[in-house]
Design an enzyme around this catalytic site. Sequence first.
Site, short mmCIF file in Angstrom:
data_model
loop_
_atom_site.label_atom_id
_atom_site.label_comp_id
_atom_site.label_asym_id
_atom_site.label_seq_id
_atom_site.Cartn_x
_atom_site.Cartn_y
_atom_site.Cartn_z
N SER B 307 -89.04 -12.62 52.88
CA SER B 307 -88.53 -11.30 53.25
C SER B 307 -89.25 -10.63 54.41
O SER B 307 -88.74 -9.66 54.97
CB SER B 307 -88.60 -10.39 52.04
N HIS B 350 -78.91 -3.03 44.19
CA HIS B 350 -79.53 -1.80 44.66
C HIS B 350 -78.53 -0.68 44.89
O HIS B 350 -78.91 0.43 45.24
CB HIS B 350 -80.28 -2.05 45.97
N CYS B 363 -83.88 -5.41 50.12
CA CYS B 363 -82.60 -5.82 49.52
C CYS B 363 -82.02 -7.04 50.21
O CYS B 363 -81.74 -7.00 51.41
CB CYS B 363 -81.61 -4.65 49.59
#
Lengths: 368, 574
Positions: B307, B350, B363
């Site tokens: 991420s 989310h 996310c």
Amino acid sequence: MKNGYKLKGEFDYGLVLITAVILLMGLFVIYSASYQKLVSSNANLAMRQVNSAALGLVIAAAIFRIGYQRIIDFSYYIFGLNILFLVLVLVPGIGDVRYGARRWIEFGSFAFQPSEFAKVTFIFALAKYLGDIKEGIAELKALIIPFAMAVVPILLIFKEPDLGTALIFIPILLTMLLIAGARPKYLLFMIGAGLACAPFLWFILKDYQRARLLVFLNPNLDPLGAGYTIIQSKIAIGSGGIFGKGWLSGTQNQLNFLPERHTDFIFSVVGEEWGFIGGALLLFLFYRFVGKGIRIAETTSDTYGKALAYGITTMFAVHVIVNIGMVCGIMPVVGLPLPFVSYGGSFLIMSLACVGILENIKNKRKVF
Amino acid sequence: MRGRIYSIIVDVLFLVILAGLAYLQILRWPLYHDLSRKNHIRLIPMPGLRGTIYDRNGLAIVDNRLSFDVVIIPQEVENVDTTYGRLSLALGISRSRIESIVKKDYTAPFAPITIAGDVDKDLAFRLEEKKQELPGVLVLPRTLRWYIYGERTSHMIGYLSLINKKELERLGDYGYSISDLVGRDGIERAYDKYLKGEDGGTQLEVDATGRLVKILGSKNQKKGTDITLTVDAKLQAYAADCLEGVKGSVVIMDPRNGEILAMVSSPSFDSNIFVERGKGEQAVNYMRSGSHPMLNRAINGQYPAGSIFKIIMSDAGLETKTITEHSTFTCSGKFFLGRAEFDCWKEGGHGPQDLRDAITHSCNVYFYNLGHKLGPNVISEYSQKFGLGKPTGIDIAGESAGLVPSPAWKKARRGQNWYEGETINYAIGQGDLLVTPLQMVEVVSVFATEGNAPRPHLIKKIGNADVQVPKPKTIPVSKAAIGTIKSAMVNVVASDTGTGQRARIEGIKVAAKTGTAQTPNGEPHAWFLGFAPAGDPKIAFVVMVEHGGHGGVTAADIAKKILDFAKDNTEIFK
């Protein structure tokens, strides 16, 4: 051949033989002097010297074929080009700094010292001048140009710094002028003027050069510093005695206690390992070499050739006398290599080329 | 006539030289022979000292320490039996071992042979006191390289080992010899020619009992050039301690100029092992170990980015105008591409997310959508723009390039077409993408400085001279886009829903991004990267823990500890 002479084809086999013997002795000595290097870092300096010798031989043969007269015609240009290289050497980024001096120019893996070649190109240029001017040399004003021709390379080489090579131009200049017929009183005046300037020279010398001169007067002044090499060199030569300690057996040499022993101090290895017999033999060979040079100079009827032969012979004589004198502690240490014996490509190639020139002068001596 | 005079001058000069030679070699031979007689001359080698390596504050990181070797000078040994016997007792090695060492290392009667190296100081002094009873045995001082911080700096500093044959051929002309130790890896290797000293030695004249008569000559050894690093030794040591017991790395850099403040790789090895005698086995163990302690994970380890890659994706989205900072995607926890399903890390999703939310919460679904719109070529283009796929050019060797995949790369390399699903994976830093921690610290520096990528380096000074460092590269990025992402990175830590809230530091605003990179085997790798203070960044950092689980936990905890330490114990934030 009584009363008769050949017009062409004369060749001094003796000179070539003497050169070959000295060169061969040199290879053995270099092998020994660099033996520790060979053992520790695999650097075979003797083999590299053989390569330089091969190249030198090719160049000597080429010069012999071309003929010195043709080179004389171009000698001002060649000398000018050489001066250009001497200037380039001093330019940072072009000149290669080794051992604290800027003396080399590198082309890829090949490096050469323009100062080594400057000696010969200077001799050629001066020979042309002296041959052109003939009897006119007796005039005082005729000395201005030769003087200027010598000063330029001297100053440039001095700047490198390479004191020994810079100073050798002086005896060469004086000898060639004297032989060409310059008045001795003018030459003596030049020497006198030079000596009068010597005290001023002291101030422009580098610290280590001053140290060397002081140490020459008294080596024990600085036994661990500047006097170190000369003390080690004297121990090496002196302990060699009459018969020497034998090849590869010199303790001073093999113990790495002689710096620069494969270049300028190579004779100390000769003295230590081959003794007085070997040293005197080598000295005798050089003496014969110089004698042959004088003989060639004296028997040529060409003024250019004569000046050239004297210049070359003087150069060799000074190298030998100053080098051996220096390692024996008779003369100050001024870093001049021993011809055909010291390790170093540029000088060896130049020296062999000079033998080619001498042979060529002999070969053509009666053509005129 | 003039030729005749010339000949005479030459004759006289040659005679003078001959006379000089005769004087030295015949008349003075007894004196010089005496001086050079093997058993009256002793050579004491003095190996050159390597330069000291300092940290940015002048603390020594690597120095030299005194050690003692017990040596034998064969020609001076009077009674081999008693000498070997006593030595065997004193040193605790067998007689036959001593004999075999002497046999193996013998070069000349006067050349010292080392029987035991780096012996205990007390033993050295005891032997020295008894030297009259043991002629031929000497205790010689020697200096050894001393890595003061041991394992904690080894990857950065490297180590020393004996020169090999190939190097000798290359370096022989530069004064290296067969017994030289040369730098391997790290600073010791990269700056070897400055650090290396020059060997010297002393030649002594000794009497028949081996006592010094006088010094005949000596050549001083020279110390190599000291080197000052950009590293903060205290921070380095602390960061190393934080990584103890895990596999991973930490890189901390000043984003303004590329000065590395700390660079740690764990597990580590001890550089001292390679210097000390008789520790060869330990060195071999290092090389063979399955946990690869010799691998510098900070510059050589290549990992999926996970991420943390999302900050590059965000920039690509904003700059190509594919999205604005207000564009919203709704995360239901899943993203469908044809029949394939891609999950968000948060089950249930989310909900609607704008860019700042997506970065703050990391996310996945948001970035699946973005990646799908951008396509693989744009993602590759932006990855390369930030420096991924090629080495950063740090001043030590061994850096990996990482890998930036693209459809063209895949076709050329594997002969296969690119699948759309790969793009989706690519968008969250998975798939074939590989990065090194050092590359990521450079990436995060671009965000910290709003467009500058400095050249990471470890060297600050050689001797007294400052090292010229290349100016930071300016990366063509839009300040507005970077500013948006920066504010989101602040939220990652500051927001109560941020993934990096464990890295909050009192008094300093930290901007960061977490990363959890899936691996085919075992727990995912944990990443945490960022910079601080967010408004005026003085450090950029990357923490990477192999199989460390969630970046927001393991890696963020380590980062927090290090940042706290930096705040209280170093000058970095001052």
